[in-house]
Enzyme design. Structure first.
Site, PDB file in Angstrom:
ATOM      1  N   ASP A 108       0.825  -1.204   0.000  1.00 40.57           N
ATOM      2  CA  ASP A 108       0.000   0.000   0.000  1.00 40.57           C
ATOM      3  C   ASP A 108       0.864   1.261   0.000  1.00 40.57           C
ATOM      4  O   ASP A 108       0.606   2.210  -0.736  1.00 40.57           O
ATOM      5  CB  ASP A 108      -0.896  -0.039   1.247  1.00 40.57           C
ATOM      6  CG  ASP A 108      -1.615   1.262   1.489  1.00 40.57           C
ATOM      7  OD1 ASP A 108      -2.614   1.507   0.806  1.00 40.57           O
ATOM      8  OD2 ASP A 108      -1.162   2.050   2.343  1.00 40.57           O
TER       9      ASP A 108
ATOM     10  N   ASP B 159      -6.840  -5.981  -1.585  1.00 47.36           N
ATOM     11  CA  ASP B 159      -5.789  -6.259  -0.601  1.00 47.36           C
ATOM     12  C   ASP B 159      -4.719  -7.176  -1.194  1.00 47.36           C
ATOM     13  O   ASP B 159      -3.521  -6.992  -0.958  1.00 47.36           O
ATOM     14  CB  ASP B 159      -6.390  -6.925   0.651  1.00 47.36           C
ATOM     15  CG  ASP B 159      -7.291  -5.964   1.429  1.00 47.36           C
ATOM     16  OD1 ASP B 159      -7.298  -4.762   1.103  1.00 47.36           O
ATOM     17  OD2 ASP B 159      -7.972  -6.422   2.360  1.00 47.36           O
TER      18      ASP B 159
ATOM     19  N   GLU C 212      -2.400  -5.249  -3.507  1.00 40.40           N
ATOM     20  CA  GLU C 212      -1.407  -4.490  -2.731  1.00 40.40           C
ATOM     21  C   GLU C 212      -0.332  -5.424  -2.188  1.00 40.40           C
ATOM     22  O   GLU C 212       0.866  -5.102  -2.188  1.00 40.40           O
ATOM     23  CB  GLU C 212      -2.086  -3.740  -1.581  1.00 40.40           C
ATOM     24  CG  GLU C 212      -2.904  -2.551  -2.054  1.00 40.40           C
ATOM     25  CD  GLU C 212      -3.485  -1.735  -0.913  1.00 40.40           C
ATOM     26  OE1 GLU C 212      -3.640  -0.532  -1.084  1.00 40.40           O
ATOM     27  OE2 GLU C 212      -3.792  -2.321   0.153  1.00 40.40           O
TER      28      GLU C 212
END
Lengths: 229, 229
Positions: free
Chosen positions: B47, B116, B119
């Protein structure tokens, strides 16, 4: 050499970085009140570099921390308050280019202005020398704080942990009972109980405040229910 | 070669990246429901790398964008919805390692799980090869979206701009008057006026909705007061 130039030279020495293009540093030190071309774009860039370097450091060095802990630690390290503290250690405020109004109202001491300028300086160093150079400066600035990183400090307190554990299992919330207050008004001791009716658990805690006593009781209750998992 | 291995090979080809250490990719693809060692730490790392690479790209390529515009553009590029779209283009869902429950409830299609994992893959590539390699993959994944970046889309609309301009000068807010509605019910035209009493400005706008008409009137009012600065 002018006084300001001397101050900026001192700043560079403290940063441990000499700019190839000093106009980048000047831009980073220029608040929007000081000129049309100011440091806000560099601040945007620097903020993202800082966040990444700190994230990587924590990721590598705290192998046991989970994502939530890493996120909270990083937030505490890159927040404005921490940045302003570092800026003060660098005596960055003396080097700023501010407009008249900000100068008069003491803008060189304002935490948000200091924090933004420090991020802008990081952006400027990245522009001047690239990722590795910026990373080196950031790790230098944060050395003390990164060495002292305390995983425990980002763990949730026992009352919160207990509440979340119960909520996730749809169990009733704990009840805290004040049992006793003893001692002189300025030096009281609080005794409380933490009651988990569903679990038939009752623990005690004491402390110099009701909150501290409740945390202690919650910690004991947590230990009992987690043991019994 | 198993079916899953083939899917993962296809994923790597689409990413344009071959892992030196394939266990990093496997970890990045493992949802917390799938194993004790899962991708959340890599997601934290990825991220921050993604945010920085996109920030740098926007900083370099949009020289006229101010900090607010850069921040809004970046947010729109790194938000979960965009990440999930890219993950779907990669057919990432087929490669995930999920627990039984998530498998049954279709977790491989869930936007947050896909975002998610993407990332986490970025974090894994960074771990596998360093900053430059991760940056190259990110810019490849975002190529289309970065080429189409539209500065106008992050500018504030005229009504908001006008309101902020007036507020910052402590002037009264604009008044919008509905002058006329014409046309058939399903195809109406709205005519409005925007009145800045203090500035003695009155402009007109028309459009297929009251909002559009007001935006047009506000845009004209803005043009007048900014011209007269």
């Amino acid at each position: 050499m002018s006084h300001k130039k001397l101050l900026i030279e001192r700043l560079c020495n403290r940063l441990g970085y000499q700019f190839t293009d000093p106009s980048l540093l000047k831009l980073a030190l220029t608040h929007r009140s000081g000129a049309n071309k100011h440091n806000e774009r560099l601040e945007f860039l620097g903020d993202s570099i800082l966040g990444m370097v700190i994230a990587e450091y924590l990721f590598i060095h705290l192998k046991k921390a989970d994502e939530g802990q890493l996120t909270r630690l990083r937030a505490s390290l890159v927040k404005g308050k921490t940045l302003a503290e570092i800026a003060k250690e660098l005596e960055l405020g003396d080097c700023l280019y501010l407009g008249e109004g900000e100068l008069k109202s003491g803008g060189f001491r304002r935490a948000s202005i200091l924090a933004d300028a420090l991020e802008a300086i990081i952006g400027a160093i990245y522009q001047d020398t690239g990722f590795d150079g910026a990373k080196k400066v950031i790790l230098g600035l944060y050395q003390k704080r990164l060495t002292n990183v305390d995983l425990k400090s980002v763990q949730k307190d026992p009352k919160t942990q207990l509440q979340e554990w119960l909520q996730s299992r749809k169990l009733p919330l704990p009840e805290y009972e004040l049992l006793k207050v003893t001692g002189e008004p300025h030096k009281q001791t609080f005794d409380v109980a933490c009651v988990l009716s569903e679990k038939k658990v009752k623990t005690h805690g004491s402390g110099s405040s009701r909150r501290n006593a409740e945390q202690q009781a919650a910690e004991k209750a947590l230990a009992i229910i987690l043991d019994g998992k």
